[in-house]
Design an enzyme around this catalytic site. Sequence first.
Site, mmCIF file in Angstrom:
data_model
loop_
_atom_site.group_PDB
_atom_site.id
_atom_site.type_symbol
_atom_site.label_atom_id
_atom_site.label_comp_id
_atom_site.label_asym_id
_atom_site.label_seq_id
_atom_site.Cartn_x
_atom_site.Cartn_y
_atom_site.Cartn_z
ATOM 1 N N ALA A 70 0.856 -1.193 0.000
ATOM 2 C CA ALA A 70 0.000 0.000 0.000
ATOM 3 C C ALA A 70 0.884 1.231 0.000
ATOM 4 O O ALA A 70 1.965 1.224 0.577
ATOM 5 C CB ALA A 70 -0.883 0.014 1.245
ATOM 6 N N LYS A 122 7.314 0.186 7.150
ATOM 7 C CA LYS A 122 6.747 1.405 6.566
ATOM 8 C C LYS A 122 7.914 2.331 6.230
ATOM 9 O O LYS A 122 8.745 2.623 7.098
ATOM 10 C CB LYS A 122 5.812 2.048 7.584
ATOM 11 C CG LYS A 122 4.969 3.190 7.052
ATOM 12 C CD LYS A 122 3.859 3.521 8.049
ATOM 13 C CE LYS A 122 3.020 4.704 7.608
ATOM 14 N NZ LYS A 122 1.906 4.980 8.531
ATOM 15 N N ASP A 130 -6.707 8.650 13.568
ATOM 16 C CA ASP A 130 -6.941 8.292 12.160
ATOM 17 C C ASP A 130 -7.588 6.919 12.102
ATOM 18 O O ASP A 130 -7.104 6.005 11.452
ATOM 19 C CB ASP A 130 -5.601 8.314 11.418
ATOM 20 C CG ASP A 130 -5.771 8.385 9.912
ATOM 21 O OD1 ASP A 130 -6.917 8.574 9.453
ATOM 22 O OD2 ASP A 130 -4.774 8.225 9.191
ATOM 23 N N VAL A 153 4.121 0.690 2.577
ATOM 24 C CA VAL A 153 4.355 -0.424 3.494
ATOM 25 C C VAL A 153 4.767 -1.679 2.732
ATOM 26 O O VAL A 153 4.160 -2.024 1.714
ATOM 27 C CB VAL A 153 3.082 -0.695 4.333
ATOM 28 C CG1 VAL A 153 3.225 -1.975 5.147
ATOM 29 C CG2 VAL A 153 2.806 0.484 5.261
ATOM 30 N N ALA A 196 0.810 5.692 0.272
ATOM 31 C CA ALA A 196 0.092 6.947 0.474
ATOM 32 C C ALA A 196 1.050 8.102 0.227
ATOM 33 O O ALA A 196 2.174 7.895 -0.235
ATOM 34 C CB ALA A 196 -0.499 6.987 1.873
ATOM 35 N N SER A 197 0.606 9.321 0.562
ATOM 36 C CA SER A 197 1.418 10.482 0.205
ATOM 37 C C SER A 197 2.758 10.494 0.919
ATOM 38 O O SER A 197 3.766 10.892 0.349
ATOM 39 C CB SER A 197 0.650 11.755 0.528
ATOM 40 O OG SER A 197 0.199 11.720 1.854
ATOM 41 N N ALA A 247 4.186 7.725 2.911
ATOM 42 C CA ALA A 247 4.949 6.486 3.074
ATOM 43 C C ALA A 247 4.300 5.323 2.338
ATOM 44 O O ALA A 247 3.175 5.442 1.861
ATOM 45 C CB ALA A 247 5.049 6.154 4.557
HETATM 46 N N1 LIG Z 1 1.512 -3.985 10.958
HETATM 47 C C1 LIG Z 1 0.870 -4.216 9.804
HETATM 48 N N2 LIG Z 1 0.503 -5.462 9.453
HETATM 49 C C2 LIG Z 1 -0.134 -5.691 8.297
HETATM 50 N N3 LIG Z 1 -0.426 -4.759 7.379
HETATM 51 C C3 LIG Z 1 -0.079 -3.479 7.650
HETATM 52 C C4 LIG Z 1 0.585 -3.145 8.879
HETATM 53 N N4 LIG Z 1 0.804 -1.820 8.874
HETATM 54 C C5 LIG Z 1 0.289 -1.353 7.730
HETATM 55 N N5 LIG Z 1 -0.250 -2.335 6.978
HETATM 56 C C6 LIG Z 1 -0.904 -2.217 5.675
HETATM 57 O O1 LIG Z 1 -0.375 -1.110 4.975
HETATM 58 C C7 LIG Z 1 -1.387 -0.136 4.749
HETATM 59 C C8 LIG Z 1 -0.809 1.269 4.871
HETATM 60 O O2 LIG Z 1 -0.225 1.440 6.144
HETATM 61 P P1 LIG Z 1 -0.576 2.684 7.037
HETATM 62 O O3 LIG Z 1 0.243 2.581 8.262
HETATM 63 O O4 LIG Z 1 -2.060 2.743 7.176
HETATM 64 O O5 LIG Z 1 -0.026 3.875 6.185
HETATM 65 P P2 LIG Z 1 -0.716 5.089 5.435
HETATM 66 O O6 LIG Z 1 -0.309 6.282 6.222
HETATM 67 O O7 LIG Z 1 -0.098 5.005 4.113
HETATM 68 O O8 LIG Z 1 -2.201 4.855 5.422
HETATM 69 C C9 LIG Z 1 -2.441 -0.450 5.799
HETATM 70 O O9 LIG Z 1 -3.694 0.001 5.408
HETATM 71 C C10 LIG Z 1 -2.370 -1.955 5.884
HETATM 72 O O10 LIG Z 1 -3.072 -2.551 4.819
HETATM 73 MG MG LIG Z 2 -3.569 4.073 6.694
#
Ligand SMILES: Nc1ncnc2c1ncn2[C@@H]1O[C@H](COP(=O)(O)OP(=O)(O)O)[C@@H](O)[C@H]1O
Ligand SMILES: [Mg+2]
Length: 524
Positions: free
Chosen positions: A131, A155, A290, A138, A133-134, A136
């Site tokens: 995934a 991340k 959030d 993951v 976003a602006s 970062a």
């Molecule tokens: N610890 C985790 N285990 C599994 N998936 C994760 C985890 N952290 C993030 N993700 C996946 O990555 C996506 C983006 O991470 P997130 O921390 O929400 O960042 P953003 O700020 O880009 O939304 C999450 O919606 C999830 O699907």
């Molecule tokens: Mg998120």
Amino acid sequence: MSSVGAAWRLARAGWIMVREGVIAAVPGDELRGLPKLGWRIARLFTRRRAKSKVRSDRLAAAVARLGPSYVKLGQFLATRPDVVGNDIALDLARLQDRMATFPMADAVTAVEGSLGRTISDLYLSFGGPVAAASIAQVHPAEVAGPAGPRKVAVKVIRPGVRVDFMRDLESYFLAARLQERFMPSSRRLQPVKVTETLAQTTKIEMDLRLEAAALSELAENTRDDPGFRVPAVDWERTGRDVVTMEWIDGVKMNDVAGLAAAGHDLEAIAAALVQSFLRHTLRDGFFHADMHPGNLFVEADGTIVAVDLGISGRLGKKERRFLAEILYGFITRDYRRVADVHFEAGYVPRSHDPAAFAQAIRAIGEPIHGQPAETISMARLLTLLFEVTELFDMEARPELVLLQKTMVVVEGVARTLDPHFNMWKTAEPVVGQWIRENLGPRALLVDARDGASALLSLARQAPDLAARTERLSREIDAMAENGLRFDAATARAIGKAEARASRWGRVALWVIAVALVWIAWQAG
Ligand SMILES: Nc1ncnc2c1ncn2[C@@H]1O[C@H](COP(=O)(O)OP(=O)(O)O)[C@@H](O)[C@H]1O
Ligand SMILES: [Mg+2]
């Protein structure tokens, strides 16, 4: 030199917003003079393609062209309806923070640069992004553990985003200064200060060590709580540009069908989510800000796991008490009390008439009574309240607005899981416990029955006590600092009290005062 660049980029941003029809979509009726002329001209230059779009789509199109910093600006302004107005804040809240992924090689460079070790030294395996976003993206990865490989989520900050943001920030500051200079009416909203807050929150979000620290703080606070947790941080593999944490396996809360298929009790999850949020807010004064369903997982055993702690909110003791008292005031229909709380907290200037303010609050509260509880939204109530308080020059309380925004989201998630969700009944155990422990003696809750009535019966007595305790402790503080004063004002005050109270009345007052100090001391 840099301000020339900032002016140029601001002009470019303005042009993009004109072309995408964002400016034209701002209500122009209230504008006068030069701004009105500008708005008229902006309408002429709107692209034909943009004209058929609704405002939220125009915003999305403009932000997509302007880049990540503007996504942040938009998300930030979405939490400031006091600045942009409610309608625009709602549209901004709809902006999706989803972007194209950046290449693996860049992510690897960022990780290695931030941690000073090679990727193969850090991880057994490092997969492609899941995934983006602006700020970062993951990646799934594996690290060696005592019991074999362990799956982790990594991340990574988007390359260059920090530099881009700092550059765009100059334009924002320029815009804010221009606004203060040429639009006197905007000065009340303090555009420069608002921009400073944006700079601060975004800098925090762009330092992933701070996200890791927020995860760790929330983990510590919720250590003994049932049904809610956050992933554990791997500090050895965490730095400014990268955070490594436990991988979470579960169904996301935006997949309601998936949750049902996995055999989860949706009503129980809705209740656990709201209660967890209120517990973090009231008990700890530290909440995940959030909480949209894409950041929430449900594990096989029903535990909710929240990820993405880039934005968190804090409420001091004073704000928490304010919140509890407001909820109490609405439940008991004591609008004068709700009004007074605003004055006591110093949120509404004393120059306003408490009775007129209470009248405005009654206009919000009365329509709610007589409605079935499951249709009453706590978040909506707070939203309406803030609209009214604005009319009475209440200074914007960013932490309360952030709370109210988060509550809208949390309540919304609960309702998608459970259409008959009753916010007040669900909230009662947590809010009731907090009031019992913080605003009054435990005994007050003993006769409490179910639902809102429990909250009602104890709250009827508690906040008054608390307000008095607080005033008293303020006075004692002042005495400790300045010594016991006995000047003309004090003598007059005592004289007045003498005139009012009988001897036994005065003794009783002192007994109450001592008891309150004792209660406050016990609760503290
Ligand atoms: N610890 C985790 N285990 C599994 N998936 C994760 C985890 N952290 C993030 N993700 C996946 O990555 C996506 C983006 O991470 P997130 O921390 O929400 O960042 P953003 O700020 O880009 O939304 C999450 O919606 C999830 O699907
Ligand atoms: Mg998120």
